[in-house]
Design a protein around this motif. Sequence first.
Motif, PDB file in Angstrom:
ATOM      1  N   ILE A  12       0.859  -1.187   0.000  1.00 51.74           N
ATOM      2  CA  ILE A  12       0.000   0.000   0.000  1.00 51.74           C
ATOM      3  C   ILE A  12       0.894   1.235   0.000  1.00 51.74           C
ATOM      4  O   ILE A  12       1.869   1.314   0.742  1.00 51.74           O
ATOM      5  N   TYR A  13       0.523   2.197  -0.853  1.00 50.04           N
ATOM      6  CA  TYR A  13       1.240   3.472  -0.920  1.00 50.04           C
ATOM      7  C   TYR A  13       0.230   4.585  -0.691  1.00 50.04           C
ATOM      8  O   TYR A  13      -0.846   4.587  -1.307  1.00 50.04           O
ATOM      9  N   ILE A  14       0.561   5.537   0.168  1.00 46.63           N
ATOM     10  CA  ILE A  14      -0.320   6.662   0.460  1.00 46.63           C
ATOM     11  C   ILE A  14       0.408   7.928   0.029  1.00 46.63           C
ATOM     12  O   ILE A  14       1.563   8.139   0.392  1.00 46.63           O
ATOM     13  N   GLY A  15      -0.272   8.764  -0.757  1.00 41.04           N
ATOM     14  CA  GLY A  15       0.365   9.971  -1.253  1.00 41.04           C
ATOM     15  C   GLY A  15      -0.584  11.160  -1.314  1.00 41.04           C
ATOM     16  O   GLY A  15      -1.782  11.032  -1.095  1.00 41.04           O
ATOM     17  N   VAL A  16      -0.006  12.294  -1.638  1.00 41.29           N
ATOM     18  CA  VAL A  16      -0.750  13.544  -1.779  1.00 41.29           C
ATOM     19  C   VAL A  16      -0.305  14.195  -3.078  1.00 41.29           C
ATOM     20  O   VAL A  16       0.872  14.166  -3.421  1.00 41.29           O
ATOM     21  N   THR A  17      -1.249  14.774  -3.792  1.00 33.84           N
ATOM     22  CA  THR A  17      -0.929  15.481  -5.020  1.00 33.84           C
ATOM     23  C   THR A  17      -1.997  16.520  -5.301  1.00 33.84           C
ATOM     24  O   THR A  17      -3.143  16.373  -4.870  1.00 33.84           O
ATOM     25  N   MET A  53      -3.997  21.905   0.441  1.00 39.04           N
ATOM     26  CA  MET A  53      -2.933  20.906   0.509  1.00 39.04           C
ATOM     27  C   MET A  53      -2.624  20.552   1.963  1.00 39.04           C
ATOM     28  O   MET A  53      -2.315  19.401   2.267  1.00 39.04           O
ATOM     29  N   GLU A  54      -2.745  21.517   2.849  1.00 38.14           N
ATOM     30  CA  GLU A  54      -2.488  21.262   4.269  1.00 38.14           C
ATOM     31  C   GLU A  54      -3.455  20.212   4.816  1.00 38.14           C
ATOM     32  O   GLU A  54      -3.055  19.331   5.578  1.00 38.14           O
ATOM     33  N   GLU A  55      -4.729  20.321   4.439  1.00 35.69           N
ATOM     34  CA  GLU A  55      -5.722  19.337   4.882  1.00 35.69           C
ATOM     35  C   GLU A  55      -5.387  17.950   4.326  1.00 35.69           C
ATOM     36  O   GLU A  55      -5.472  16.948   5.049  1.00 35.69           O
ATOM     37  N   ALA A  56      -5.017  17.906   3.072  1.00 36.98           N
ATOM     38  CA  ALA A  56      -4.674  16.626   2.436  1.00 36.98           C
ATOM     39  C   ALA A  56      -3.451  16.000   3.101  1.00 36.98           C
ATOM     40  O   ALA A  56      -3.424  14.789   3.361  1.00 36.98           O
ATOM     41  N   GLN A  62      -2.236  11.123   8.980  1.00 36.13           N
ATOM     42  CA  GLN A  62      -3.123  10.369   9.864  1.00 36.13           C
ATOM     43  C   GLN A  62      -3.209   8.914   9.419  1.00 36.13           C
ATOM     44  O   GLN A  62      -3.046   7.994  10.220  1.00 36.13           O
ATOM     45  N   ILE A  63      -3.447   8.691   8.135  1.00 35.14           N
ATOM     46  CA  ILE A  63      -3.605   7.338   7.622  1.00 35.14           C
ATOM     47  C   ILE A  63      -2.281   6.579   7.643  1.00 35.14           C
ATOM     48  O   ILE A  63      -2.250   5.385   7.934  1.00 35.14           O
ATOM     49  N   TRP A  70      -6.456  -1.181   9.630  1.00 36.07           N
ATOM     50  CA  TRP A  70      -7.294   0.020   9.515  1.00 36.07           C
ATOM     51  C   TRP A  70      -7.246   0.560   8.094  1.00 36.07           C
ATOM     52  O   TRP A  70      -8.260   1.015   7.553  1.00 36.07           O
ATOM     53  N   LYS A  71      -6.066   0.549   7.489  1.00 28.40           N
ATOM     54  CA  LYS A  71      -5.931   1.005   6.103  1.00 28.40           C
ATOM     55  C   LYS A  71      -6.762   0.119   5.185  1.00 28.40           C
ATOM     56  O   LYS A  71      -7.478   0.611   4.302  1.00 28.40           O
TER      57      LYS A  71
END
Length: 90
Positions: A12-17, A53-56, A62-63, A70-71
């Motif tokens: 699993i990979y978690i990212g932001v963009t 972006m701060e919220e993301a 968190q995740i 949980w994920k």
Amino acid sequence: MYITTSKGRGVIYIGVTANLSERMWKHKHGVTEGMVKKYQVNQLVHYEWFETMEEAMSREQQIRDWNHAWKNELVTSNNPYWKDLSHELW
């Protein structure tokens, strides 16, 4: 914020963009170096939109701190069969 996985739900990979379509294209075409390319983490299984972006980034952190179960539950609750959702972007 988005979650990708390898085939068979192995990694699993978690990212932001700011541009999920472009980022997923890079995942799918092996342009992104590191973990994404090494483990072929290119199946989009979950994503969430945020105003800033701060919220993301806060949600991503968190995740990331969650345990694996949980994920898995987060993804399964919205995408029970872990289908690749990247087609929704194009």
